[in-house]
Design an enzyme around this catalytic site. Structure first.
Site, PDB file in Angstrom:
ATOM      1  N   ASP A  48      -5.846  -3.412  -2.394  1.00  0.00           N
ATOM      2  CA  ASP A  48      -5.003  -2.886  -1.454  1.00  0.00           C
ATOM      3  C   ASP A  48      -4.152  -4.075  -0.739  1.00  0.00           C
ATOM      4  O   ASP A  48      -4.870  -5.003  -0.223  1.00  0.00           O
ATOM      5  CB  ASP A  48      -5.690  -2.150  -0.257  1.00  0.00           C
ATOM      6  CG  ASP A  48      -4.861  -1.296   0.439  1.00  0.00           C
ATOM      7  OD1 ASP A  48      -3.654  -1.544   0.787  1.00  0.00           O
ATOM      8  OD2 ASP A  48      -5.126  -0.205   0.836  1.00  0.00           O
TER       9      ASP A  48
ATOM     10  N   SER B  46       0.903  -1.203  -0.089  1.00  0.00           N
ATOM     11  CA  SER B  46       0.017   0.153  -0.082  1.00  0.00           C
ATOM     12  C   SER B  46       0.921   1.063  -0.166  1.00  0.00           C
ATOM     13  O   SER B  46       1.598   1.441  -0.962  1.00  0.00           O
ATOM     14  CB  SER B  46      -0.932  -0.114   1.303  1.00  0.00           C
ATOM     15  OG  SER B  46      -1.903   0.892   1.130  1.00  0.00           O
TER      16      SER B  46
END
Length: 325
Positions: free
Chosen positions: A213, A100
């Protein structure tokens, strides 16, 4: 680089993250005024599409020192403070693994930028530098194309395997929530996939497979660094510490933190050295928060530097893997 992910903000009396709601409304109104149209599902199938691997690639010769940069949205500014301390101390990893926001910062670091330039870059522009909001985004309200372009332009259009420092980007395959690892191909697309927070940033298709993510599968991907062959792993966890959860945190937030901690703990136990800065629980896309997170990351890492030097010296007694004293 501005953080591509909105994170925890203090809720109002109805339990709705007020700052996120306000920012979302403002960005959507701006998008409508600009006439941004609807978005079909994104699927990147160009020849340079990142190759998703079930396991991280084994690097030969194996890296001696790996740095793992965890997920955390705005908390990721603490990574910048940690990088500055490591660089000042002469501790230079030969592999970085990012999830991320850790993948975003890792990509710029792997491109050859030093901590000072990363720090300056992080405060250039505003949210729209990396956000491309639209009310018609696919399963979210930010497409992610602007983030992809921002990364590729910032690193000179180089592919992951062409960066001067080795980088592994971690994302999550939406179909089964398992981690996927990218070490070759288009860096911007890989970072976009790693940063596609469900419900906010649209999922990222790569050759017909959708990703989201990296936080959803491997927030602090220490095991990926181990699988790549790293001898010594420094992990930087910028998630909320369990003892900082306030009494007024909503139940759904507590549950999400609990699930994230369940994913993090088995991994950080495998790190040789853990850096977990004490950050405020309520995070948000505010310049004041960015500055404070960066400061706390630097202070915490500097406090831990003698212990880190000792650990490196014990692992590499010949001095070849440790920084100069």
């Amino acid at each position: 680089m501005p953080s591509p992910i909105l994170s925890t903000t203090r809720p109002n009396s109805a339990g709705i993250p007020a700052r996120r709601r306000w920012l979302k409304a403002g960005l959507l109104l701006s998008a409508g005024a600009l006439g941004i149209g609807g978005c079909a599902p994104f699927d990147y199938a160009q020849p340079d599409a990142p190759e998703a691997l079930e396991l991280p690639p084994r690097i030969v010769p194996g890296p001696r020192l790996a740095l793992v940069l965890g997920s955390g949205g705005p908390r990721g500014y603490a990574h910048l403070g940690v990088l500055r301390v490591l660089e000042d101390a002469g501790i230079v990893p030969d592999l970085v693994v990012g999830s991320s926001v850790g993948a975003l910062i890792g990509a710029f670091w792997a491109s050859g930028l030093d901590a000072g330039r990363l720090d300056a870059l992080s405060f250039e522009g505003g949210p729209l530098t990396v956000f491309d909001p639209t009310p018609f985004a696919d399963r979210g309200w930010i497409r992610g194309q602007r983030l992809q372009d921002y990364v590729n332009e910032g690193i000179g259009g180089r592919r992951l395997e062409d960066l001067p420092r080795r980088l592994v980007v971690v994302a999550t395959r939406r179909s089964d929530k398992r981690a996927a690892f990218f070490a070759t191909g288009n860096a911007g697309v890989a970072v976009r996939a790693s940063s596609a927070m469900p419900g906010i940033v649209s999922p990222v298709g790569i050759r017909g497979v959708e990703y989201e993510d990296g936080d959803e599968s491997s927030p602090v991907p220490v095991l990926a660094a181990r699988a790549a062959g790293a001898e010594f792993v420094i992990a930087v966890d910028v998630s909320a510490r369990p003892d900082t959860i306030p009494p007024d945190a909503p139940a759904h937030r507590r549950e999400r933190d609990r699930r994230r901690r369940e994913r993090i703990e088995p991994e950080v136990r495998e790190a040789d050295f853990l850096i977990h800065p004490p950050l405020d629980y309520w995070a948000g896309p505010r310049r004041s928060y960015f500055i404070e997170a960066r400061r706390r990351g630097e202070v915490h890492a500097r406090d831990l530097l003698p212990a880190l030097r000792a650990s490196l010296g014990a692992r590499f007694p010949d001095g070849t893997g440790a920084p100069p004293a």
